[in-house]
Motif scaffolding. Structure first.
Motif, PDB file in Angstrom:
ATOM      1  N   ILE A 350       0.837  -1.202   0.000  1.00 31.69           N
ATOM      2  CA  ILE A 350       0.000   0.000   0.000  1.00 31.69           C
ATOM      3  C   ILE A 350       0.869   1.248   0.000  1.00 31.69           C
ATOM      4  O   ILE A 350       0.595   2.229  -0.714  1.00 31.69           O
ATOM      5  N   MET A 351       1.954   1.246   0.779  1.00 32.63           N
ATOM      6  CA  MET A 351       2.842   2.404   0.842  1.00 32.63           C
ATOM      7  C   MET A 351       3.423   2.740  -0.526  1.00 32.63           C
ATOM      8  O   MET A 351       3.626   3.910  -0.864  1.00 32.63           O
ATOM      9  N   SER A 352       3.673   1.716  -1.337  1.00 36.91           N
ATOM     10  CA  SER A 352       4.300   1.951  -2.643  1.00 36.91           C
ATOM     11  C   SER A 352       3.429   2.814  -3.551  1.00 36.91           C
ATOM     12  O   SER A 352       3.942   3.516  -4.427  1.00 36.91           O
ATOM     13  N   GLY A 374       3.223  -8.368   2.409  1.00 32.19           N
ATOM     14  CA  GLY A 374       2.329  -9.502   2.287  1.00 32.19           C
ATOM     15  C   GLY A 374       0.872  -9.153   2.119  1.00 32.19           C
ATOM     16  O   GLY A 374       0.034 -10.043   1.968  1.00 32.19           O
ATOM     17  N   ALA A 375       0.542  -7.827   2.153  1.00 35.10           N
ATOM     18  CA  ALA A 375      -0.848  -7.416   1.957  1.00 35.10           C
ATOM     19  C   ALA A 375      -1.210  -7.491   0.474  1.00 35.10           C
ATOM     20  O   ALA A 375      -0.337  -7.532  -0.400  1.00 35.10           O
ATOM     21  N   PRO A 472      -4.761   2.834   5.746  1.00 35.84           N
ATOM     22  CA  PRO A 472      -5.132   1.423   5.974  1.00 35.84           C
ATOM     23  C   PRO A 472      -3.991   0.563   6.504  1.00 35.84           C
ATOM     24  O   PRO A 472      -2.816   0.828   6.241  1.00 35.84           O
ATOM     25  N   THR A 473      -4.364  -0.465   7.229  1.00 31.28           N
ATOM     26  CA  THR A 473      -3.398  -1.463   7.699  1.00 31.28           C
ATOM     27  C   THR A 473      -3.502  -2.770   6.919  1.00 31.28           C
ATOM     28  O   THR A 473      -2.619  -3.604   7.007  1.00 31.28           O
ATOM     29  N   THR A 474      -4.586  -2.954   6.159  1.00 30.17           N
ATOM     30  CA  THR A 474      -4.798  -4.232   5.475  1.00 30.17           C
ATOM     31  C   THR A 474      -5.227  -4.057   4.020  1.00 30.17           C
ATOM     32  O   THR A 474      -4.639  -4.645   3.116  1.00 30.17           O
ATOM     33  N   THR A 475      -6.257  -3.255   3.793  1.00 27.96           N
ATOM     34  CA  THR A 475      -6.869  -3.172   2.475  1.00 27.96           C
ATOM     35  C   THR A 475      -7.011  -1.725   2.030  1.00 27.96           C
ATOM     36  O   THR A 475      -7.454  -0.879   2.811  1.00 27.96           O
TER      37      THR A 475
END
Length: 491
Positions: A350-352, A374-375, A472-475
């Protein structure tokens, strides 16, 4: 948040356990758990330095954020901490109106502090008159020239504060009683408090004080300053030009967030400095204006900790480096800036998506290093209308464990766009990027990035988009109808 606090890392603990002085700035990107570090630092400082600090103040950006973190410190066993949103520092002045961007910026300017000071001085300006009463057949009192002397003496020591006015009142009574004793000699049988009660009869003493030293209410001074062309022109002469004065004037009632800084200035002048704390911890500090920093400064007894990320600055004043902010805090020139590089919350995938924005919004800041991988990669969904499609995406995520947030530009999030009834209000939050700052959610849907960029105040659109994409932490799902901003580099 409590889980994060329980798993503090070594680099974070080093900052938590720093001495309260010199002041500390903790710079960290999204997911660097700055808030957890700050709250843990509050608990540690009171454990190690309670006798010295006594109480700690934690200041956050808004009430939603403060409610979000409000249970962490009690869970740590710490209750000697006051937690306030910036707007809650000024009690009794609820925020009910919003200023335009230009007005926000003008009220952020420290020149307004001098305008308020002049307004208070003008409203507190009276005229020396005598206080003469007949006692036991003789005229006793304090002449106008003596009143003027006592007035100048009181204001030179404590300026315009309530304490100065009370000191003046007592000095007038003492001078009155001295004249009473001198003139009547052995016939002066009344005690000091009897003389005071006699002068209070029929509000004689109060009328005298109101004439010599009017005591306006701080809120009244600010309200009339903003509403009256003449009062504003008199107070702002030589400080604000005609266009700036016109920008400040308004007729509607209520207080904006920026107005609170003016009220706080007036309250300090008229009521004295508010209660000070041994240590103040400020989260999301990069969004505070110079005038808001003055509010923090007058509540700071000796030391402070600043938490934030210059790259996420979306306030009226866009600071490029921390030194620009620190100059408004006592001891800011001694502050040490430390950086938390690891992003523990936001997955690498997500950060990318968000990282390409950094070179445009904060080229001097080192990019955060995503700790987790791994998300699922972010999903980019094109849909029309975007908000309807976003709610459909939210329905698909409704069965997933954790908190769900929909982050949208303010124009798309109106009362008519409330979440459908199938959503439990405790599960989904519909927020603007600014409202989402400092918060985290398991699943986030970002709606119409191009409109977020376009609508953001003061050219802060890419920063607001950076904030939205890193919650977000997951999605992460991005829903758009218009082309995505080219700075995202999404092919």
């Amino acid at each position: 948040m409590r889980d994060i606090v329980a798993t503090i890392q070594a680099d974070q603990y080093t900052l938590i356990a720093r001495e309260p002085d010199p002041p500390l700035v903790i710079q960290g990107g999204p997911g660097a758990v700055k808030t957890a570090v700050g709250l843990h630092r509050a608990s540690y400082l009171l454990y190690a330095h309670r006798a010295e600090l006594r109480r700690v103040l934690v200041v956050g950006p808004n009430p939603v954020f403060m409610d979000y973190v409000s249970h962490v410190l009690p869970a740590l066993g710490e209750e000697s901490v006051d937690q306030r949103a910036v707007a809650e520092l000024v009690e009794g002045a609820p925020v009910t109106v919003a200023d335009s961007v230009d007005v926000e910026r003008l009220k952020a300017d420290v020149r307004l502090a001098e305008v308020v000071r002049r307004a208070v001085e003008l409203r507190s300006k009276g005229r020396p008159v005598e206080l003469v009463v007949r006692f036991e057949g003789s005229f006793v009192g304090v002449e106008a020239d003596e009143v003027a002397e006592l007035l100048a003496e009181a204001r030179s020591e404590l300026e315009l504060s309530a304490a100065a006015r009370e000191g003046f009142r007592m000095n007038v009574l003492r001078r009155f009683y001295l004249d009473y004793s001198t003139r009547l000699g052995g016939l002066a049988v009344r005690a000091f408090d009897e003389i005071e009660r006699a002068l209070r009869k029929d509000r004689l003493l109060n009328r005298f004080l109101d004439t010599v030293w009017p005591a306006p209410r701080p809120e009244q001074v600010v309200r009339q300053l903003l509403a009256s062309r003449e009062r504003l022109a008199e107070a702002a002469d030589g400080i604000l030009d005609a266009d700036e004065q016109a920008l400040l004037r308004r007729t509607r009632s209520g207080w904006s967030l920026a107005d609170l800084t003016l009220v706080d200035e007036a309250r300090e002048l008229l009521h004295g400095t508010p209660s000070r704390y041994g240590h103040v911890i400020v989260d999301e500090a990069q969004d505070l204006t110079p005038m808001q920093l003055r509010m923090i400064a007058r509540r700071t007894a000796s030391s402070f900790t600043i938490l934030g990320d210059v790259a996420q600055a979306t306030g009226p004043i866009a600071y490029v480096r921390w030194e620009e902010l620190l100059e408004f805090l006592p001891g800011g020139e001694r502050a040490e800036v430390e950086e938390l590089r690891h992003a523990y919350r936001v997955p690498r995938e997500i950060m990318s998506l968000a990282l390409p924005l950094l070179e445009h919004i904060a080229p001097d800041i080192e990019p955060p290093i995503a700790y987790r991988a791994g998300a699922e990669p972010p999903r980019i969904v094109r849909g029309d209308p975007p908000l309807t499609v976003a709610y459909e995406e939210a329905a698909r995520l409704a069965g997933a464990e954790g908190l769900l947030a929909l982050i949208a530009p303010s124009s798309l999030r109106g009362d008519e766009d409330e979440p459908p009834a199938l959503f439990d209000d405790s599960r989904i939050s519909v927020l603007t990027p600014r409202e989402a700052k400092g918060m985290e959610f398991d699943h986030v849907i970002v709606v119409e990035p191009a409109l977020i960029v376009e609508e953001a105040a003061g050219g802060q659109g890419l920063r607001e988009l950076y904030v939205a994409l890193t919650r977000p932490t997951t999605t992460l799902v991005v829903v758009h109808e218009r082309p995505l901003p080219p700075e995202l580099r999404v092919s």
